[in-house]
Design an enzyme around this catalytic site. Sequence first.
Site, PDB file in Angstrom:
ATOM      1  N   VAL A 223      66.260  50.763  54.239  1.00 25.34           N
ATOM      2  CA  VAL A 223      64.943  51.268  53.877  1.00 25.34           C
ATOM      3  C   VAL A 223      65.000  52.451  52.913  1.00 25.34           C
ATOM      4  CG1 VAL A 223      64.659  52.981  55.739  1.00 25.34           C
ATOM      5  CG2 VAL A 223      62.664  51.710  54.905  1.00 25.34           C
ATOM      6  N   TYR A 224      66.169  53.058  52.711  1.00 21.31           N
ATOM      7  CA  TYR A 224      66.266  54.191  51.792  1.00 21.31           C
ATOM      8  C   TYR A 224      65.980  53.725  50.376  1.00 21.31           C
ATOM      9  CZ  TYR A 224      68.594  56.777  55.603  1.00 21.31           C
ATOM     10  OH  TYR A 224      68.917  57.391  56.789  1.00 21.31           O
ATOM     11  N   SER A 225      64.842  54.180  49.854  1.00 18.51           N
ATOM     12  CA  SER A 225      64.371  53.759  48.525  1.00 18.51           C
ATOM     13  C   SER A 225      64.295  52.237  48.429  1.00 18.51           C
ATOM     14  CB  SER A 225      65.253  54.333  47.410  1.00 18.51           C
ATOM     15  OG  SER A 225      65.220  55.739  47.433  1.00 18.51           O
ATOM     16  N   GLN A 226      63.962  51.607  49.561  1.00 22.86           N
ATOM     17  CA  GLN A 226      63.780  50.154  49.620  1.00 22.86           C
ATOM     18  C   GLN A 226      64.970  49.399  49.025  1.00 22.86           C
ATOM     19  OE1 GLN A 226      60.809  48.141  50.962  1.00 22.86           O
ATOM     20  NE2 GLN A 226      61.216  50.013  52.114  1.00 22.86           N
TER      21      GLN A 226
END
Length: 337
Positions: free
Chosen positions: A52-55
């Site tokens: 999910v970090y920066s998608q």
Amino acid sequence: MQYRYLGRTGLKVSELCLGAMTFGREASEEVSNQMLDCFVEAGGNFIDTANVYSQGVSEEILGRWLQGKDRDKFVIATKVRFSMGSGANDVGLSRKHILSAVEASLRRLNTTYIDLYQVHMWDPGTPLEETLDALHQLVQSGKVRYLGASNYAGYQLQKAIDLSRQRNWEPFSCLQPLYNLLDRSCEWELLPVCEAEGVGVIPWSPLRGGWLSGKYQRGMSAPPSNTRIEEAEKQGWSESWGTYANERTWHVIDTLLSVAAKRQKTSAQVALNWLLQKPAVTAPILGARTLDHLEDNLGATGWSLTAEEMDQLDQASLSPVPYPYESLAQQRAQRGR
């Protein structure tokens, strides 16, 4: 850089972990690569990210950096739980989402296996049995080596451990909680569970978004511009100015600055070293935004705070302990005499 076993496993990880949450967000790919190179040069082998970090961008940057390198020299950790799309099953810890998410993470990371696969938070909508069985299948398939959890409550972690033991599933070997001089509530229940069950602890936000870095001192009326705390105040993030700008925080920072000055270390180095000496902790996760930040953080290793300095910081950072933890702590202290 020293190496420690992750919980009761035979996996050795560096005593500091490089967090990749800033990759593709505060840090460009060029700066992210510089930080990765610097971390490895210092002896680090443990790198933590999440889908999910920066998608997915953080995983992609790490994956491109890994190309052409000896993959087996690194311990790569990522996570699953939060939304990665608009579909009904693009979120959560169902078997469907886990099996889909791990394949996507493997592609982005340019690897055939993930060393540590972590559930990012409890999912109240999915039976725990379904989640743990799916994770066990990933270990059995060789796509994942070890399992971990993040942002769990004590009873949730113990329940997962007990269920895995009962079903003979691969257990959680690692917990990633919020833990630092300003946030010590995980000591009430989570850390005792980890110590009793042999679960390694890799704290996130060991400097609480910069509060313990030396940038913030008593007398300030607002966060400096272009800092994470300024952005946190705008976005309503948990480390916001409104949440932490209080007397307890200033007292902790006063003590931290005093110890740092006497030891000729930076505040960040002292705050990280305090965590490194906590018995349950395996490796604090560094969330550096720049190469300078990372180089400073790496100075937390190779030395130790004295028992007196640890006690100073412990006492300064104490907060009221709610029932029944105060009584339980007194019982533990009496048994230790």
